[in-house]
Design an enzyme around this catalytic site. Structure first.
Site, short mmCIF file in Angstrom:
data_model
loop_
_atom_site.label_atom_id
_atom_site.label_comp_id
_atom_site.label_asym_id
_atom_site.label_seq_id
_atom_site.Cartn_x
_atom_site.Cartn_y
_atom_site.Cartn_z
N GLU A 167 0.79 -1.23 0.00
CA GLU A 167 0.00 0.00 0.00
C GLU A 167 0.83 1.29 0.00
O GLU A 167 0.78 2.07 0.96
CB GLU A 167 -0.95 0.03 1.21
CG GLU A 167 -1.92 -1.13 1.25
CD GLU A 167 -3.02 -0.93 2.29
OE1 GLU A 167 -2.97 0.06 3.02
OE2 GLU A 167 -3.95 -1.75 2.33
N GLU A 352 -5.48 -8.43 1.39
CA GLU A 352 -6.12 -8.03 2.65
C GLU A 352 -7.59 -7.76 2.38
O GLU A 352 -7.95 -7.19 1.34
CB GLU A 352 -5.51 -6.74 3.23
CG GLU A 352 -4.15 -6.89 3.84
CD GLU A 352 -3.60 -5.57 4.38
OE1 GLU A 352 -4.39 -4.70 4.80
OE2 GLU A 352 -2.37 -5.43 4.37
C1 BGC Z 1 -2.93 -2.03 5.97
C2 BGC Z 1 -2.95 -2.66 7.34
C3 BGC Z 1 -4.07 -2.05 8.16
C4 BGC Z 1 -5.38 -2.37 7.49
C5 BGC Z 1 -6.61 -1.84 8.18
C6 BGC Z 1 -4.28 -1.70 5.43
O1 BGC Z 1 -4.34 -0.34 5.12
O2 BGC Z 1 -2.13 -2.73 5.09
O3 BGC Z 1 -1.70 -2.51 7.91
O4 BGC Z 1 -4.06 -2.47 9.47
O5 BGC Z 1 -5.40 -1.92 6.18
O6 BGC Z 1 -6.61 -0.45 8.17
#
Ligand code: BGC
Length: 450
Positions: A167, A352
């Site tokens: 990111e 994610e």
């Molecule tokens: C990131 C994580 C973060 C998650 C929730 C992403 O932006 O890679 O490190 O905890 O989203 O905000």
């Protein structure tokens, strides 16, 4: 069950974390400080004064945590490496003890039958490199490639999937434009320079991998689709500017070798001169792209908001998470289809996806009920299946996150975990979402029918 949501047999089911958010002991065994170590210890920067000194104490409990992963039936675990553990000054001298931590973690994963997926940079730049200008220094691409090479030499025999950056948008928007994340700068002129150097670094890291690595490497973007608040020309142009800034600013130089025209227009005098040759570095062949998907934004034209002249409009009567993000699973389908349309048929992973909903700090009993998180997971996995049936080339999915952890400057109160962490005792307790995800994995998605 009809098997409506059955996923391919070789689909990679995973969960993700990152170093500073879970490890704790950031200075142990000869590690250097990172910019997050400094930021978290700067008064006023972190909610509740939280910091990563202990976090989930994964640095000491990684064996137990791998057992939790095994209990879920994970095929893969996505973690990140704290650069300053391995190279305390960011370049040069290798700290063998730091390297050894990741080597032991990888061995433990392999013993459990879980495939390691290592991210080289998840925001914790060595402080020593920040002192040399950090991502504003063009040398950062070389620093990163040299560090990457150290990791490939040490672990590529056992790590089959690598990511350069996680990111980059968050690093530049939070770290260099708004000052809400490390290194805490607020500077319109710096943000696009940091963004460009991050993408040069990613390219240099991939080049280094081609020289040494034998498996797969890619890069991870957070993609948040932008929908115009109305059909008006002005709102549609505002949504396109927001998309250019958050999404295309990173994916385009990596995958097309260019920047979208809206960026120079929005940043004006703050938009840097880009040396023409740089795109040969930023645009490298990737083996996959990781997409982190959480939510969408509905965007309207708003001249008061600089530099984008665009503002997000909160959607009434919709579920929002504790981080204020609308639950909108159709956005995952739209994102995957748009990505394929613009960049071609690159193998993708959802690296994610997850949600912070309120959970109490302490749990009574063997499982914590978290129906909203279960619902979020179910909706997004169904949407993912729908996108794949429509042609999205997605090879795997990583839930964010394996366990509750330090949500950066928002502290420990925002809980994204499948496992609950009691930050007073560090006890881990499965949430209902952990059990649900385990059933999804065991049934290859068949339970998503119900
Ligand atoms: C990131 C994580 C973060 C998650 C929730 C992403 O932006 O890679 O490190 O905890 O989203 O905000």
């Amino acid at each position: 069950m009809t098997g409506r949501f059955l996923f391919p047999a070789d689909f990679v089911w995973g969960a993700a974390t990152s170093a500073y958010q879970i490890e704790g002991s950031p200075l142990a065994d000869g590690a250097g400080p990172s910019i997050w170590q400094r930021f978290a210890h700067t008064p006023g920067m972190m909610a509740n004064g939280d910091h990563g000194d202990i976090a989930c104490d994964h640095y000491h409990r990684y064996r137990d945590d791998v057992a939790l992963m095994k209990a879920l039936g994970l095929k893969s675990y996505r973690f990140s490496i704290n650069w300053a553990r391995v190279l305390p000054e960011g370049t040069g001298r290798i700290n063998a003890a730091g390297l050894d931590f990741y080597s032991r973690l990888v061995d433990t994963l392999l013993e459990a039958g879980i495939s390691p997926n290592a991210t080289l940079f998840h925001w914790d730049l060595p402080a020593a490199l920040d002192d040399r200008g950090g991502w504003l220094n063009r040398d950062s691409a070389d620093w990163f490639a040299d560090y990457a090479q150290v990791m490939f030499r040490a672990l590529d025999d056992r790590v089959p999937r690598w990511t350069t950056l996680n990111e980059p948008w968050v690093v530049t928007d939070g770290g260099y434009l708004h000052g809400t994340l490390a290194p805490g700068h607020r500077n319109l002129y710096e943000a696009p320079i940091a963004a460009h150097n991050l993408m040069r670094a990613s390219g240099a890291g991939i080049q280094a991998y081609r020289a040494t690595g034998r498996h797969e490497i890619g890069v991870v973007f957070n993609i948040e689709p932008k929908y115009p608040a109305s059909e008006s020309e002005a709102d549609r142009a505002a949504a396109a500017r927001a998309d250019a800034y958050m999404n295309l600013q990173f994916a385009d130089p990596a995958l097309r070798g260019s920047y979208p025209p809206q960026l120079a227009e929005c940043f004006g005098a703050a938009w840097p001169e880009i040396p023409a040759g740089d795109f040969a570095l930023t645009r490298q062949k990737v083996d996959f792209v990781g997409i982190n998907y959480y939510t969408r934004a509905v965007v309207k034209d708003d001249p008061a908001q600089q530099p984008l002249r665009a503002a997000a409009v909160r959607q009434p009567h919709r579920t929002h998470t504790e981080t204020g993000w609308e639950v909108f699973e159709q956005g995952l389908v739209d994102t995957l289809m748009a990505f394929r349309e613009r960049y071609g048929d690159i193998p993708l992973y959802i690296t994610e996806n997850g949600s912070a909903f309120y959970d109490p700090p302490t749990v009574e009993g063997a499982v914590l009920e978290d129906p909203l998180r279960v619902d979020y997971l179910r909706r997004h996995l169904r949407a993912l299946h729908t996108a794949m049936a429509a042609g999205a080339n997605v090879k795997g999915y990583y839930a964010w996150s394996l366990m509750d952890n330090l949500e950066w400057s928002l502290g420990f109160a925002k809980r994204f975990g499948l496992y609950h962490v009691d930050f007073a005792t560090l006890a881990r307790t499965p949430k209902a979402s952990a059990h649900f995800y385990a059933r999804v994995i065991a049934s290859r998605g068949a339970v998503l029918d119900a």
